[in-house]
Scaffold this active site. Structure first.
Site, PDB file in Angstrom:
ATOM      1  N   HIS A 224      42.627  42.259  42.208  1.00 59.10           N
ATOM      2  CA  HIS A 224      41.296  42.042  41.600  1.00 59.10           C
ATOM      3  C   HIS A 224      41.526  41.347  40.257  1.00 59.10           C
ATOM      4  O   HIS A 224      42.105  40.266  40.212  1.00 59.10           O
ATOM      5  CB  HIS A 224      40.614  43.407  41.507  1.00 59.10           C
ATOM      6  CG  HIS A 224      39.147  43.381  41.183  1.00 59.10           C
ATOM      7  ND1 HIS A 224      38.396  42.248  41.155  1.00 59.10           N
ATOM      8  CD2 HIS A 224      38.289  44.408  40.873  1.00 59.10           C
ATOM      9  CE1 HIS A 224      37.133  42.563  40.837  1.00 59.10           C
ATOM     10  NE2 HIS A 224      37.046  43.858  40.660  1.00 59.10           N
ATOM     11  N   HIS A 263      39.908  34.686  48.297  1.00 60.56           N
ATOM     12  CA  HIS A 263      38.810  35.535  47.853  1.00 60.56           C
ATOM     13  C   HIS A 263      38.134  36.125  49.074  1.00 60.56           C
ATOM     14  O   HIS A 263      38.008  35.449  50.100  1.00 60.56           O
ATOM     15  CB  HIS A 263      37.800  34.702  47.046  1.00 60.56           C
ATOM     16  CG  HIS A 263      36.913  35.531  46.195  1.00 60.56           C
ATOM     17  ND1 HIS A 263      35.791  36.140  46.691  1.00 60.56           N
ATOM     18  CD2 HIS A 263      37.004  35.876  44.884  1.00 60.56           C
ATOM     19  CE1 HIS A 263      35.217  36.818  45.719  1.00 60.56           C
ATOM     20  NE2 HIS A 263      35.932  36.681  44.614  1.00 60.56           N
ATOM     21  N   ASP A 317      40.567  33.628  38.692  1.00 53.77           N
ATOM     22  CA  ASP A 317      41.748  33.993  37.912  1.00 53.77           C
ATOM     23  C   ASP A 317      42.732  32.841  37.719  1.00 53.77           C
ATOM     24  O   ASP A 317      43.566  32.893  36.815  1.00 53.77           O
ATOM     25  CB  ASP A 317      42.482  35.161  38.581  1.00 53.77           C
ATOM     26  CG  ASP A 317      41.759  36.471  38.351  1.00 53.77           C
ATOM     27  OD1 ASP A 317      41.226  36.650  37.247  1.00 53.77           O
ATOM     28  OD2 ASP A 317      41.715  37.292  39.272  1.00 53.77           O
TER      29      ASP A 317
HETATM   30  N1  ACO Z   1      48.321  33.657  49.069  1.00 51.19           N
HETATM   31  C1  ACO Z   1      48.811  33.570  50.324  1.00 51.19           C
HETATM   32  N2  ACO Z   1      48.150  34.032  51.411  1.00 51.19           N
HETATM   33  C2  ACO Z   1      46.959  34.582  51.214  1.00 51.19           C
HETATM   34  C3  ACO Z   1      46.386  34.693  49.936  1.00 51.19           C
HETATM   35  C4  ACO Z   1      47.123  34.197  48.848  1.00 51.19           C
HETATM   36  N3  ACO Z   1      46.656  34.287  47.606  1.00 51.19           N
HETATM   37  N4  ACO Z   1      45.186  35.286  50.047  1.00 51.19           N
HETATM   38  C5  ACO Z   1      45.019  35.553  51.338  1.00 51.19           C
HETATM   39  N5  ACO Z   1      46.085  35.136  52.053  1.00 51.19           N
HETATM   40  C6  ACO Z   1      46.274  35.230  53.498  1.00 51.19           C
HETATM   41  C7  ACO Z   1      46.755  36.640  53.891  1.00 51.19           C
HETATM   42  O1  ACO Z   1      48.154  36.711  53.875  1.00 51.19           O
HETATM   43  C8  ACO Z   1      46.192  36.750  55.279  1.00 51.19           C
HETATM   44  O2  ACO Z   1      46.985  36.016  56.154  1.00 51.19           O
HETATM   45  P1  ACO Z   1      47.214  36.479  57.674  1.00 51.19           P
HETATM   46  O3  ACO Z   1      45.857  36.426  58.309  1.00 51.19           O
HETATM   47  O4  ACO Z   1      48.170  35.493  58.201  1.00 51.19           O
HETATM   48  O5  ACO Z   1      47.747  37.878  57.586  1.00 51.19           O
HETATM   49  C9  ACO Z   1      44.849  36.040  55.178  1.00 51.19           C
HETATM   50  O6  ACO Z   1      44.994  35.091  54.117  1.00 51.19           O
HETATM   51  C10 ACO Z   1      43.680  36.964  54.865  1.00 51.19           C
HETATM   52  O7  ACO Z   1      44.034  37.760  53.740  1.00 51.19           O
HETATM   53  P2  ACO Z   1      43.323  39.140  53.396  1.00 51.19           P
HETATM   54  O8  ACO Z   1      44.081  39.833  52.327  1.00 51.19           O
HETATM   55  O9  ACO Z   1      43.036  39.921  54.641  1.00 51.19           O
HETATM   56  O10 ACO Z   1      41.946  38.614  52.905  1.00 51.19           O
HETATM   57  P3  ACO Z   1      41.052  39.286  51.831  1.00 51.19           P
HETATM   58  O11 ACO Z   1      39.688  38.848  52.085  1.00 51.19           O
HETATM   59  O12 ACO Z   1      41.262  40.753  51.756  1.00 51.19           O
HETATM   60  O13 ACO Z   1      41.672  38.578  50.538  1.00 51.19           O
HETATM   61  C11 ACO Z   1      42.281  38.736  48.290  1.00 51.19           C
HETATM   62  C12 ACO Z   1      41.153  38.615  49.294  1.00 51.19           C
HETATM   63  C13 ACO Z   1      42.741  40.194  48.238  1.00 51.19           C
HETATM   64  C14 ACO Z   1      41.694  38.359  46.923  1.00 51.19           C
HETATM   65  C15 ACO Z   1      43.466  37.818  48.641  1.00 51.19           C
HETATM   66  O14 ACO Z   1      43.034  36.502  48.784  1.00 51.19           O
HETATM   67  C16 ACO Z   1      44.604  37.915  47.628  1.00 51.19           C
HETATM   68  O15 ACO Z   1      45.426  38.828  47.708  1.00 51.19           O
HETATM   69  N6  ACO Z   1      44.671  36.950  46.666  1.00 51.19           N
HETATM   70  C17 ACO Z   1      45.674  36.990  45.622  1.00 51.19           C
HETATM   71  C18 ACO Z   1      45.238  37.913  44.507  1.00 51.19           C
HETATM   72  C19 ACO Z   1      44.109  37.335  43.709  1.00 51.19           C
HETATM   73  O16 ACO Z   1      44.118  36.178  43.300  1.00 51.19           O
HETATM   74  N7  ACO Z   1      43.102  38.190  43.437  1.00 51.19           N
HETATM   75  C20 ACO Z   1      41.945  37.817  42.635  1.00 51.19           C
HETATM   76  C21 ACO Z   1      40.709  37.735  43.490  1.00 51.19           C
HETATM   77  S1  ACO Z   1      39.329  37.222  42.529  1.00 51.19           S
HETATM   78  C22 ACO Z   1      38.921  38.595  41.657  1.00 51.19           C
HETATM   79  O17 ACO Z   1      39.020  39.703  42.121  1.00 51.19           O
HETATM   80  C23 ACO Z   1      38.445  38.443  40.313  1.00 51.19           C
END
Ligand code: ACO
Length: 380
Positions: A224, A263, A317
């Site tokens: 987050h 996201h 971010d």
């Molecule tokens: N880098 C690489 N792969 C990613 C990323 C990333 N930043 N984000 C998602 N993916 C991939 C996952 O590995 C997954 O792949 P798969 O289907 O092959 O297993 C797929 O995309 C879906 O990911 P989930 O985690 O299920 O999607 P979710 O909707 O839960 O993701 C999240 C949201 C948690 C923000 C994710 O994108 C992430 O971890 N990002 C990095 C952390 C980040 O930047 N957080 C800030 C978010 S904005 C905020 O809260 C202010």
């Protein structure tokens, strides 16, 4: 609702759990509006104070309303001596996010009526928490650096006052405006995890301090608000712009998450990332930090090539890391900046929840065994 009608959605994805009149998000088209106004228009034309008024009142203020609102906010800038003593009792090497979470909780004990939960009381407490949290951050940071505490200056805007209390000198207009834009773009964002936490807590008719404390705890997680620090750590690990592509490709190969991308809601570029990208570029030019901006840009290009088809784009971010670095903030103050702004959104949601409350109490899908015989401890 019958058992058959109940559905399970991991992470509550796609579940509508509250109604709001504050922010609207279209994740497919990359749109964010506060009370119907595009985030880009607010970033270019509004101020943080006006944006908070908008979120809490669901309309823009008149000039006299804004003046009164600003005066009220400024009257709460100063932290009481007891709170300063409490901050100085924290270990100097404590993480600022832990300090902020603890100190917002502690503010309740210096409120003569902390549990008052009328909508009007919640507004007043929100105003107080919003106004005084910058002082919590600044006092802790100066105390750990062994510097004199700088008292708040009520003649300054929210953004300028924070930078003044932190650095001990009045910020330039350009720095103040840049910081103000950061505050506007981070002020609210639908039912994100920390906002949900705040609404869940206040739905028990607990108190505003507890709700905001819970939200701070949620925000610090690396999935987050903590991601902006992750972005900066990554930028620091990449020696030059020319190394950015290989660095990111290696992370992808190792199935590591690239902080600042992806996201739950946006499957297009987060509009806040677009605003902050422009800001980061300008600030990087002004402060001689173009290498950070250029590395970010190079990472974005690789990610676009590798991940755009999956709907993974820069989030808020990603460019806020370079922006905060250019403003001169230390790494562990990045997520606290998110707190300063998001108190506006958390409080607005707390007020909305109190206006039409129903206790949050979802159910679980029990997937364990039944009819298991109890075995006494001697026979296990
Ligand atoms: N880098 C690489 N792969 C990613 C990323 C990333 N930043 N984000 C998602 N993916 C991939 C996952 O590995 C997954 O792949 P798969 O289907 O092959 O297993 C797929 O995309 C879906 O990911 P989930 O985690 O299920 O999607 P979710 O909707 O839960 O993701 C999240 C949201 C948690 C923000 C994710 O994108 C992430 O971890 N990002 C990095 C952390 C980040 O930047 N957080 C800030 C978010 S904005 C905020 O809260 C202010």
């Amino acid at each position: 609702m019958s058992t058959a009608e109940k559905t399970f959605s991991k992470g509550l994805e796609g579940v509508v759990a509250a109604q709001t009149e504050m922010s609207f998000i279209n994740g497919t088209e990359g749109i964010l509006e506060y009370v119907g106004i595009a985030i880009g228009d607010l970033a270019s034309q509004s101020s943080f104070e006006e944006t908070v008024f908008l979120l809490w009142n669901k309309r823009l203020p008149t000039a006299s309303e804004l003046e009164a609102f600003t005066k009220d906010l400024r009257s709460h800038y100063t932290l009481c001596d007891e709170m300063i003593t409490q901050i100085k009792s924290c270990p100097k090497d404590a993480e600022p996010m832990h300090v902020i979470r603890s100190m917002i909780s502690m503010l309740a004990m210096y409120d003569t009526d902390p549990n008052a939960n009328s909508v009007e009381a919640a507004r007043q407490k929100s105003m107080r928490i919003l106004a005084v949290t910058p002082a919590i951050v600044a006092v802790f940071d100066r105390y750990r650096r062994g510097l004199e505490i700088v008292p708040a200056d009520p003649s300054l805007s929210f953004a300028a006052n924070f930078l003044y209390m932190l650095n001990g000198e009045k910020p330039t207009e350009a720095m103040t405006r840049a910081f103000d834009i950061c505050m506007i773009t981070h002020a609210d964002h639908g039912l994100n995890n920390s906002t949900f936490a705040a609404r869940v807590v206040i739905s028990t008719l607990s108190d505003v301090y507890s709700a905001i404390t819970a939200a701070v705890g949620s925000l610090r997680g690396p999935l987050h608000g903590g991601a902006n620090e992750g972005v900066m750590k990554m930028l620091n690990q990449i020696p030059t712009v020319d190394d950015a592509e290989a660095f990111v490709m290696n992370m992808i190969k190792n199935k590591e998450r690239i902080m600042g991308f992806g996201h739950r809601v946006y499957k297009a570029k987060d509009p806040r990332a677009s605003e902050l990208m422009t800001l980061a570029k300008q600030l990087a030019e002004d402060t001689g930090n173009m290498d950070f901006y250029n590395k970010s840009n190079a990472i974005e290009k690789v990610m676009e090539r590798e991940y755009a088809a999956k709907g993974i784009y820069p989030n808020v971010d990603f460019y806020s890391a370079t922006t905060y670095h250019c403003i001169g903030l230390k790494l562990d103050l990045f997520t606290p900046m998110f707190v300063l702004a998001r108190i506006a959104g958390w409080s607005g949601h707390v007020i909305e929840q109190l206006e039409d409350n129903r206790l949050f109490r979802p159910t679980t899908d029990y997937v364990g065994p039944h009819d298991v015989a109890y075995v006494s401890i001697d026979n296990r």
